[in-house]
Design an enzyme around this catalytic site. Structure first.
Site, PDB file in Angstrom:
ATOM      1  N   ASP B  11       0.992  -1.231  -0.039  1.00 32.43           N
ATOM      2  CA  ASP B  11       0.069  -0.024  -0.014  1.00 32.43           C
ATOM      3  C   ASP B  11       0.710   1.259  -0.036  1.00 32.43           C
ATOM      4  O   ASP B  11       1.690   1.472   0.837  1.00 32.43           O
ATOM      5  CB  ASP B  11      -0.900  -0.088   1.330  1.00 32.43           C
ATOM      6  CG  ASP B  11      -2.055  -1.015   1.141  1.00 32.43           C
ATOM      7  OD1 ASP B  11      -2.023  -1.589   0.331  1.00 32.43           O
ATOM      8  OD2 ASP B  11      -2.294  -1.652   2.277  1.00 32.43           O
ATOM      9  N   ASP B 130     -13.964  -4.227  -2.207  1.00 32.81           N
ATOM     10  CA  ASP B 130     -13.791  -3.930  -0.794  1.00 32.81           C
ATOM     11  C   ASP B 130     -15.076  -3.968  -0.314  1.00 32.81           C
ATOM     12  O   ASP B 130     -16.146  -3.143  -0.377  1.00 32.81           O
ATOM     13  CB  ASP B 130     -13.259  -2.356  -0.407  1.00 32.81           C
ATOM     14  CG  ASP B 130     -11.994  -1.985  -0.980  1.00 32.81           C
ATOM     15  OD1 ASP B 130     -11.149  -3.110  -1.098  1.00 32.81           O
ATOM     16  OD2 ASP B 130     -11.625  -0.852  -1.234  1.00 32.81           O
TER      17      ASP B 130
END
Lengths: 207, 255
Positions: B11, B130
């Site tokens: 990330d 998500d």
């Protein structure tokens, strides 16, 4: 000097990165004059083979001439599929016809996820130059929904299993190909590329 | 036999790898170029790079960073975060990515999946979902967008099925409830999606113990596991992870 053929389809950058990493003299081009001067040719490609064949069509004759003249040629993934006679991906397309056989869909009724995505075990045929130093078999990274059914007694083939027997790599004289991505198969994949570079060096020096 | 994949995830924010809990409270985890090379060399099966500031559209720096990471990564490399047009996928593929993951933009414009698959092949189109458990409803998850900050009324399972039809070649499924908690993957969610589609599913969010990886690959029917914290902070090496999985009957590529 080796030439990676850039015909507007695919992963030229990944293939270039890998050859540069192993220290080979690489040029990226689609120019027949440059292709003619190369010691060896790499035909990459991702996506659909019919579309790829359309894009490669302007230099198809040049590639066939170079192959017939004995220059080492390595097809990767869709570039590998283009080596065969025809592909049945979204219609029927005539390909380069350097190896007898056809490209067909992996059956969807076997309960397997499609694309065939990830690292699968490849069993080598005896004495394949691409796999020199790698033993009987290794894992390589695949990403394909179609596969080549080889029908060529003069061709050595490495195989992998995914519900059906998938032709994973071929060698026929100066024609080489991998369904998997050697440039994305870690150290073993880089070894395959090094072996191809060695083949090109030997051909050039007349060994 | 096709092996199960172990995928570290970078990330990335401001050129650094970071990791938070439930996408918040970010903490520095290292340099993306160094970490990418380390994972590629140590036997990871793929690498995922997510620009969590979603700046791919506007900032050249992310493309330059992708180029630098890709130059040392010889395993399949997926890039995502803020991709909203097929042209951006083309740019990232030319920069050394092998696949691109699309999230919010696909929810806003599902046709982007079809267009991208037609142009670049389904094998490089990853739909990132998500998902969050829908309060008060058992066995229901809804899709969230904008890095999990905005809920939608889209059912996660139905969205996965639709995305496959449109041309997605893979699903990167993150449980927003579990992400960064290291308390285990959402097995029920992963299994529900894996059984609903025939494209590969990468389970993400919640990796903690090695048992949790085994569980989501086995009971959760995932084809691959994504993890960040456990690898970045050295809880487990890739080698140790694969040895454990192999001992527990999960087929992996030996390191």
């Amino acid at each position: 000097m080796l030439v990676i053929i850039d015909y507007g389809v695919g992963n030229v950058r990944s293939v270039t990165n890998a050859f540069r990493y192993i220290g080979s003299d690489i040029t990226v081009s689609c120019d027949p004059a440059v292709i003619a001067r190369a010691d060896g040719l790499i035909l990459p490609g991702v996506g659909a083979s019919g579309y790829a064949m359309q894009k490669v069509a302007p230099i198809a004759d040049c590639l066939k001439e170079q192959a017939a003249a004995g220059k080492p040629l390595l097809g990767i993934c869709v570039g590998f599929q283009l080596l065969f006679k025809e592909s049945h991906e979204m219609g029927t397309h005539q390909c380069l016809g350097l190896i007898k056989g056809k490209v067909v869909p992996i059956p969807t009724d076997l309960g397997l996820t499609i694309p065939h995505m990830g690292w699968n075990y490849v069993k080598f045929a005896d004495n394949m130059r691409l796999f020199d130093g790698l033993g009987d078999g290794r894992h390589f990274a695949f990403a394909n929904s179609f596969y080549a059914q080889m029908d060529d007694a003069e061709t050595k083939a490495a195989m992998t299993e995914y519900g059906v027997q998938i032709t994973a790599a071929v060698e026929k004289g100066n024609i080489y190909g991998c369904q998997f991505h050697p440039e994305k198969s870690a150290a073993d994949g880089l070894q395959v590329l090094k072996n191809f570079v060695k083949i090109c060096d030997e051909e050039q020096s007349g060994c | 036999m096709l092996t199960k994949r172990i995928i570290p995830c970078l990330d990335v924010k401001d050129n650094r790898v970071v990791k938070g809990i439930n996408f918040l409270n970010l903490r520095d985890a290292g340099d993306p170029v160094e970490l990418g090379k380390k994972y590629s060399d140590e036997g990871a099966d793929e690498l995922v790079f997510l620009d969590i500031t979603a700046t791919i559209r506007s900032k050249k720096t992310i493309v330059e960073l992708v180029e630098k990471v890709a130059a040392n990564v010889f395993i399949p490399f997926t890039v995502g975060g803020g991709i909203s047009k097929a042209d951006e996928i083309g740019l990232l593929l030319r920069s050394g990515a092998d696949k691109c993951s699309i999230n919010t933009a696909a929810v806003n414009n599902p046709d982007l999946l079809r267009e991208s698959a037609e142009r670049f092949g389904a094998q490089c189109v990853v739909l990132a979902i998500d998902a969050r458990r829908t309060p008060g409803k058992v066995g229901k998850w809804h899709v969230t967008v904008k890095a999990g900050s905005e809920p939608t009324d889209i059912d996660a399972i139905e969205w996965a099925i639709k995305a496959e039809k449109l041309g997605a070649g893979e699903i990167l499924l993150t449980s927003m409830d579990a992400d960064g908690t290291q308390t285990g993957y959402d097995i029920e969610l992963t299994r529900a999606v894996a059984e609903a589609v025939s494209i590969p599913v990468i389970a993400s969010g919640g990796a903690g113990t090695l048992e949790s990886l085994t569980e989501v690959l086995d009971k959760g029917k995932a084809d691959a596991v994504l993890a960040a914290s456990i690898f970045h902070y050295g809880t487990y090496s890739i080698k140790k992870t694969k040895e454990f999985l192999q001992q527990h009957g999960v087929p992996v590529r030996p390191v």
